[in-house]
Motif scaffolding. Structure first.
Motif, PDB file in Angstrom:
ATOM      1  N   ARG A   1       0.231  -1.517  -7.100  1.00  0.00           N
ATOM      2  CA  ARG A   1       0.159  -0.525  -8.197  1.00  0.00           C
ATOM      3  C   ARG A   1       1.398  -0.598  -9.080  1.00  0.00           C
ATOM      4  O   ARG A   1       1.301  -0.553 -10.312  1.00  0.00           O
TER       5      ARG A   1
ATOM      6  N   CYS B   1      -9.100  -0.360  -2.154  1.00  0.00           N
ATOM      7  CA  CYS B   1      -8.193  -1.443  -2.534  1.00  0.00           C
ATOM      8  C   CYS B   1      -8.920  -2.454  -3.423  1.00  0.00           C
ATOM      9  O   CYS B   1      -8.351  -2.964  -4.393  1.00  0.00           O
TER      10      CYS B   1
ATOM     11  N   GLU C   1      -8.992  -1.221  -6.947  1.00  0.00           N
ATOM     12  CA  GLU C   1      -7.719  -1.400  -7.654  1.00  0.00           C
ATOM     13  C   GLU C   1      -7.453  -2.866  -8.000  1.00  0.00           C
ATOM     14  O   GLU C   1      -6.800  -3.150  -9.007  1.00  0.00           O
TER      15      GLU C   1
ATOM     16  N   LYS D   1      -0.332  -2.125  -0.983  1.00  0.00           N
ATOM     17  CA  LYS D   1      -1.176  -1.515  -2.017  1.00  0.00           C
ATOM     18  C   LYS D   1      -0.322  -0.786  -3.054  1.00  0.00           C
ATOM     19  O   LYS D   1      -0.543  -0.920  -4.258  1.00  0.00           O
TER      20      LYS D   1
ATOM     21  N   TYR E   1      -2.105  -6.848  -3.770  1.00  0.00           N
ATOM     22  CA  TYR E   1      -3.400  -6.253  -3.412  1.00  0.00           C
ATOM     23  C   TYR E   1      -4.152  -7.115  -2.403  1.00  0.00           C
ATOM     24  O   TYR E   1      -4.765  -6.603  -1.458  1.00  0.00           O
TER      25      TYR E   1
ATOM     26  N   GLY F   1       4.549   5.816  -4.191  1.00  0.00           N
ATOM     27  CA  GLY F   1       3.324   6.198  -4.874  1.00  0.00           C
ATOM     28  C   GLY F   1       3.577   7.182  -6.004  1.00  0.00           C
ATOM     29  O   GLY F   1       2.975   7.091  -7.072  1.00  0.00           O
TER      30      GLY F   1
ATOM     31  N   LYS G   1       1.317  -3.773 -11.114  1.00  0.00           N
ATOM     32  CA  LYS G   1       0.288  -3.675 -12.159  1.00  0.00           C
ATOM     33  C   LYS G   1       0.811  -2.833 -13.318  1.00  0.00           C
ATOM     34  O   LYS G   1       0.627  -3.191 -14.482  1.00  0.00           O
ATOM     35  N   ASN G   2       1.498  -1.735 -13.019  1.00  0.00           N
ATOM     36  CA  ASN G   2       2.046  -0.886 -14.085  1.00  0.00           C
ATOM     37  C   ASN G   2       3.169  -1.571 -14.851  1.00  0.00           C
ATOM     38  O   ASN G   2       3.444  -1.211 -15.992  1.00  0.00           O
TER      39      ASN G   2
ATOM     40  N   VAL H   1       5.208   5.367  -9.077  1.00  0.00           N
ATOM     41  CA  VAL H   1       4.437   4.340  -9.788  1.00  0.00           C
ATOM     42  C   VAL H   1       4.236   4.701 -11.256  1.00  0.00           C
ATOM     43  O   VAL H   1       4.452   3.880 -12.142  1.00  0.00           O
TER      44      VAL H   1
END
Length: 167
Positions: free
Chosen positions: A58, A94, A97, A54, A73, A17, A61-62, A20
């Motif tokens: 992230r 969630c 996101e 999750k 997700y 986390g 997605k980044n 990320v």
């Protein structure tokens, strides 16, 4: 022992986390490592596994890897929905996101369905007049406007304005 195992997974999730924003590729690697450990131990439907997915979403997605982010997700949601009631903050968080990923992929109807499902759950949990319900529609409208889906955005913003006028 079980406690040490869960703490290890929690630490890996925390590390991923934190990675990320600064290094999403390292975050992906860390999240996948935590997932591999979970699966090897037969813990596919544990909350920690959902959090691994999750965090993986992230990271992906980044990296702009939206197709894999969507899958991560959705897998997180699948795990969380087996554990928590529909109105649980973990599930709605969630969904929040996942929404921009769906919109970026052009999956408007799926994004709309997800938003309406979330609004229904929040309305039932908090009451239809709760500001969080209106905010969910407002956020959806902003995202639609960004994607130049103006007619859909107008509907969403209209629902927010109706709420604001009643309060």
């Amino acid at each position: 022992p079980e406690r040490d195992f869960v703490e290890t997974i929690d630490l890996l999730n925390l590390l991923a986390g934190l990675q990320v924003a600064t290094n999403p590729f390292q975050a992906e690697e860390t999240a996948r490592k935590a997932l591999a450990i979970q699966m090897k131990k037969g813990r596919a439907n544990r909350p920690e596994t959902g959090w691994c997915f999750k965090v993986l979403g992230r990271a992906l997605k980044n990296q702009k890897n939206l197709i894999e982010a969507e899958a991560a997700y959705k897998e997180a949601l699948r795990v969380f929905e087996k554990i928590y009631p529909p109105a649980h903050d973990t599930i709605t968080g969630c969904q929040v996101e996942l929404l921009p990923v769906l919109l970026a992929l052009g999956k408007m109807s799926e994004a709309r369905d997800l938003t309406l499902q979330r609004v229904a759950v929040l309305s039932q949990k908090l009451g239809p007049e709760h500001p969080e319900v209106a905010e969910a529609m407002h956020v959806f409208g902003r995202q639609l406007r960004f994607l130049e889906e103006y007619s859909e955005a107008e509907i969403s913003f209209g629902k927010r304005l109706n709420f604001d006028e009643r309060c």
